[in-house]
Design a protein around this motif. Structure first.
Motif, mmCIF file in Angstrom:
data_model
loop_
_atom_site.group_PDB
_atom_site.id
_atom_site.type_symbol
_atom_site.label_atom_id
_atom_site.label_comp_id
_atom_site.label_asym_id
_atom_site.label_seq_id
_atom_site.Cartn_x
_atom_site.Cartn_y
_atom_site.Cartn_z
ATOM 1 N N ARG A 180 0.830 -1.210 0.000
ATOM 2 C CA ARG A 180 0.000 0.000 0.000
ATOM 3 C C ARG A 180 0.860 1.253 0.000
ATOM 4 O O ARG A 180 0.622 2.198 -0.757
ATOM 5 C CB ARG A 180 -0.939 -0.019 1.216
ATOM 6 C CG ARG A 180 -2.013 -1.080 1.141
ATOM 7 C CD ARG A 180 -3.103 -0.808 2.170
ATOM 8 N NE ARG A 180 -2.609 -0.929 3.537
ATOM 9 C CZ ARG A 180 -2.627 -2.049 4.245
ATOM 10 N NH1 ARG A 180 -3.112 -3.155 3.704
ATOM 11 N NH2 ARG A 180 -2.185 -2.072 5.487
ATOM 12 N N HIS A 181 1.871 1.277 0.860
ATOM 13 C CA HIS A 181 2.735 2.455 0.925
ATOM 14 C C HIS A 181 3.482 2.673 -0.386
ATOM 15 O O HIS A 181 3.653 3.812 -0.837
ATOM 16 C CB HIS A 181 3.723 2.310 2.078
ATOM 17 C CG HIS A 181 3.070 2.394 3.429
ATOM 18 N ND1 HIS A 181 3.719 2.048 4.600
ATOM 19 C CD2 HIS A 181 1.821 2.794 3.785
ATOM 20 C CE1 HIS A 181 2.899 2.220 5.612
ATOM 21 N NE2 HIS A 181 1.745 2.672 5.150
ATOM 22 N N ARG A 182 3.943 1.570 -1.001
ATOM 23 C CA ARG A 182 4.688 1.693 -2.241
ATOM 24 C C ARG A 182 3.806 2.269 -3.348
ATOM 25 O O ARG A 182 4.214 3.162 -4.098
ATOM 26 C CB ARG A 182 5.254 0.324 -2.649
ATOM 27 C CG ARG A 182 6.127 0.369 -3.895
ATOM 28 C CD ARG A 182 6.912 -0.929 -4.064
ATOM 29 N NE ARG A 182 6.023 -2.083 -4.149
ATOM 30 C CZ ARG A 182 5.887 -3.001 -3.181
ATOM 31 N NH1 ARG A 182 6.584 -2.888 -2.062
ATOM 32 N NH2 ARG A 182 5.059 -4.031 -3.335
ATOM 33 N N LEU A 183 2.567 1.771 -3.443
ATOM 34 C CA LEU A 183 1.674 2.288 -4.481
ATOM 35 C C LEU A 183 1.303 3.749 -4.220
ATOM 36 O O LEU A 183 1.260 4.566 -5.146
ATOM 37 C CB LEU A 183 0.411 1.426 -4.553
ATOM 38 C CG LEU A 183 -0.630 1.897 -5.573
ATOM 39 C CD1 LEU A 183 -0.055 1.845 -6.986
ATOM 40 C CD2 LEU A 183 -1.904 1.069 -5.494
ATOM 41 N N LEU A 184 1.044 4.084 -2.966
ATOM 42 C CA LEU A 184 0.669 5.474 -2.657
ATOM 43 C C LEU A 184 1.820 6.432 -2.967
ATOM 44 O O LEU A 184 1.598 7.562 -3.408
ATOM 45 C CB LEU A 184 0.247 5.577 -1.193
ATOM 46 C CG LEU A 184 -1.138 5.001 -0.872
ATOM 47 C CD1 LEU A 184 -1.343 4.895 0.627
ATOM 48 C CD2 LEU A 184 -2.228 5.854 -1.495
ATOM 49 N N GLU A 185 3.041 5.991 -2.712
ATOM 50 C CA GLU A 185 4.194 6.826 -3.068
ATOM 51 C C GLU A 185 4.236 7.049 -4.574
ATOM 52 O O GLU A 185 4.495 8.160 -5.055
ATOM 53 C CB GLU A 185 5.490 6.173 -2.589
ATOM 54 C CG GLU A 185 5.684 6.175 -1.080
ATOM 55 C CD GLU A 185 6.040 7.539 -0.536
ATOM 56 O OE1 GLU A 185 6.267 8.462 -1.356
ATOM 57 O OE2 GLU A 185 6.086 7.696 0.689
ATOM 58 N N GLN A 186 3.999 5.999 -5.349
ATOM 59 C CA GLN A 186 4.024 6.126 -6.806
ATOM 60 C C GLN A 186 2.868 6.986 -7.304
ATOM 61 O O GLN A 186 3.034 7.804 -8.212
ATOM 62 C CB GLN A 186 3.958 4.732 -7.443
ATOM 63 C CG GLN A 186 5.209 3.900 -7.203
ATOM 64 C CD GLN A 186 5.123 2.533 -7.863
ATOM 65 O OE1 GLN A 186 4.046 2.074 -8.237
ATOM 66 N NE2 GLN A 186 6.271 1.877 -8.000
ATOM 67 N N LEU A 187 1.702 6.808 -6.690
ATOM 68 C CA LEU A 187 0.572 7.655 -7.093
ATOM 69 C C LEU A 187 0.835 9.114 -6.780
ATOM 70 O O LEU A 187 0.394 10.009 -7.506
ATOM 71 C CB LEU A 187 -0.702 7.195 -6.367
ATOM 72 C CG LEU A 187 -1.291 5.842 -6.785
ATOM 73 C CD1 LEU A 187 -2.495 5.506 -5.928
ATOM 74 C CD2 LEU A 187 -1.680 5.851 -8.244
#
Length: 463
Positions: A374-381
């Motif tokens: 979740r954190h990785r995707l939110l950083e990319q978003l």
């Protein structure tokens, strides 16, 4: 009736930031993953990111609303203190003149009206030059009343945060000075108003009395005190009137009027005007200093935030000369770096085939099944927000608060978002009650949802 919420002022921002720091020092670090991420996305200096993080946490935890209620309580407390000052000033005037049955000793009356004011004024001056803490008693009374009127347990750190912030910037003396002098102005104006009322509706005689001294010191003192009021048009008794007042109660109306004008003038010039002038000076210094409020990022409470809010790649910049050869490495491409549309699943089990068949211009971000993903995707978003985001959910799971918060955060980082409520897997019946719970929760969030994958919308931006 709901009042419109205004944007916090510079002082409010610094105040809330300090309150969050004190809260974390006393109760431990807060859950701040989303706040840190949004602060990094906004960018700016470390102080700005710390402030952004604190404001997000304050809004989330209700501290911003508590501050609004605390300020309302502070206004009520100030009104109560002003009323007490007005009543006190009126009481001084009544005690100084009495009921008119006996002559008024002018110097006793003057001492009653200005004695305490003069003592407190000298104490404020001494405290200003020595420590700047004079007036703390009135200030603490105001803070105590503010908390009582606010009646909000979440405001426990607001008053200490304000004191710490003002002491660090040496602004406490000016705020307390403004409070003290304003209250004395209210008290003295009330005294003047009551004096005018009594002198206009009763007949007073004025005398001065002594056993040891001659008349000359009283004459000199009276005329010296009346010199400045005379410049404003107040009358001053002449030496003959002063001598006559020392023998018996004067009967001449002119003498009574001269003493009354002199008493009013002395109270206005030496009681009201100095306090009014100093209140103006304190207000000016307070406004000047308030604009210079800044965070001290070297405080121990802020040091752990440096690595979380200022990644090394941003903070370090160019430190050394470039080497002759650079190390070679192969970067893993981002899933959504150039994607206009994105599909992601949330906590899907292994019984569901994933991913579905997607057009070439729709990227698959996989399944979010752990905190790290979740954190990785939110950083990319945060770096590359897609124009369209479809989120696949298993409606057999409960719409708990954590899942809804994740959906809201994902939607904030996309241009437009739709929720895909997946059908039941083979050999299972769909739980309509839980499906309705999901639909109601998504409607409250304002997120559109459907039971089929919105492929046309993902590919073309419309249905």
């Amino acid at each position: 009736m709901e009042h419109p919420v205004t944007a916090p002022s510079l002082l409010d921002k610094r105040w809330l930031t300090e309150a969050i720091r004190l809260r974390e020092e006393h109760a431990g670090p807060l859950e701040d993953q989303e706040a840190n991420r949004r602060a990094r996305q906004q960018g700016g200096s470390l102080a700005l990111r710390i402030e952004t993080r604190a404001l997000l946490l304050a809004e989330r935890d209700g501290l911003t609303a508590a501050l609004r209620r605390w300020k309302q309580g502070a206004r009520l407390a100030l009104v109560a203190m002003v009323l007490m000052a007005v009543l006190s000033g009126g009481g001084l005037a009544l005690a100084a003149l009495g009921d008119g049955q006996r002559p008024v000793n002018v110097f006793w009356a003057l001492g009653s009206l200005l004695g305490l004011n003069l003592v407190m004024f000298l104490g404020w001056l001494i405290g200003l030059f020595l420590s700047g803490e004079h007036g703390a008693l009135l200030g603490r009374l105001w803070l105590w009343l503010s908390e009582r009127f606010a009646r909000d347990a979440r405001a426990a750190h607001l008053a200490p945060a304000l004191l710490v912030l003002l002491q660090r910037q040496r602004l406490g003396r000016w705020l307390l000075g403004l409070l003290v002098h304003s209250l004395w102005v209210a008290a003295m104006l009330s005294a003047v108003g009551v004096l005018l009322t009594l002198l206009a509706t009763r007949r007073y005689g004025f005398v001065w009395e002594t056993t040891l001294l001659a008349a000359e010191p009283f004459i000199a003192m009276t005329q010296a005190l009346g010199a400045l009021p005379a410049l404003l048009g107040f009358a001053v008794p002449d030496p003959a009137m002063i001598r006559a007042s020392g023998d018996t109660a004067p009967a001449l109306a002119m003498t009574r009027q001269a003493w009354a004008s002199w008493l009013l003038g002395v109270v206005v010039v030496y009681g009201v005007l100095p306090r009014l002038l100093l209140a103006g000076v304190c207000l000016w210094r307070w406004q000047q200093g308030r604009q210079r409020l800044a965070l001290d990022t070297n405080l121990p409470g802020y040091m752990p935030l440096r690595d979380r809010l200022m990644p090394n790649s941003e903070r370090l910049g160019v430190q050394d000369d470039a080497p002759d050869t650079l190390p070679q490495f192969k970067a893993q491409p981002s899933l959504i770096e150039n994607a206009g549309a994105l599909l992601v699943g949330v906590e899907l089990d292994d019984q569901r085939p994933w991913p579905p068949s997607l057009p070439a211009n729709v990227a698959d971000a996989g399944v979010l099944d752990s905190r790290e993903s979740r954190h990785r995707l939110l950083e990319q978003l945060g770096r590359f927000p897609p124009a369209r985001l479809a989120i696949a959910l298993d409606p057999e799971r409960s719409p708990d608060r954590g899942s809804l918060a994740l959906l809201a955060e994902l939607a904030r980082n996309a241009g437009s978002t739709r929720i895909w409520l997946l059908p039941a897997v083979a050999d299972q019946l769909r739980d309509e009650r839980r499906l309705n719970d999901w639909r109601e929760a998504l409607d409250r969030l304002g997120l559109p949802h459907a039971d089929t994958l919105p492929l046309a919308w993902l590919e073309h931006g419309h249905d």
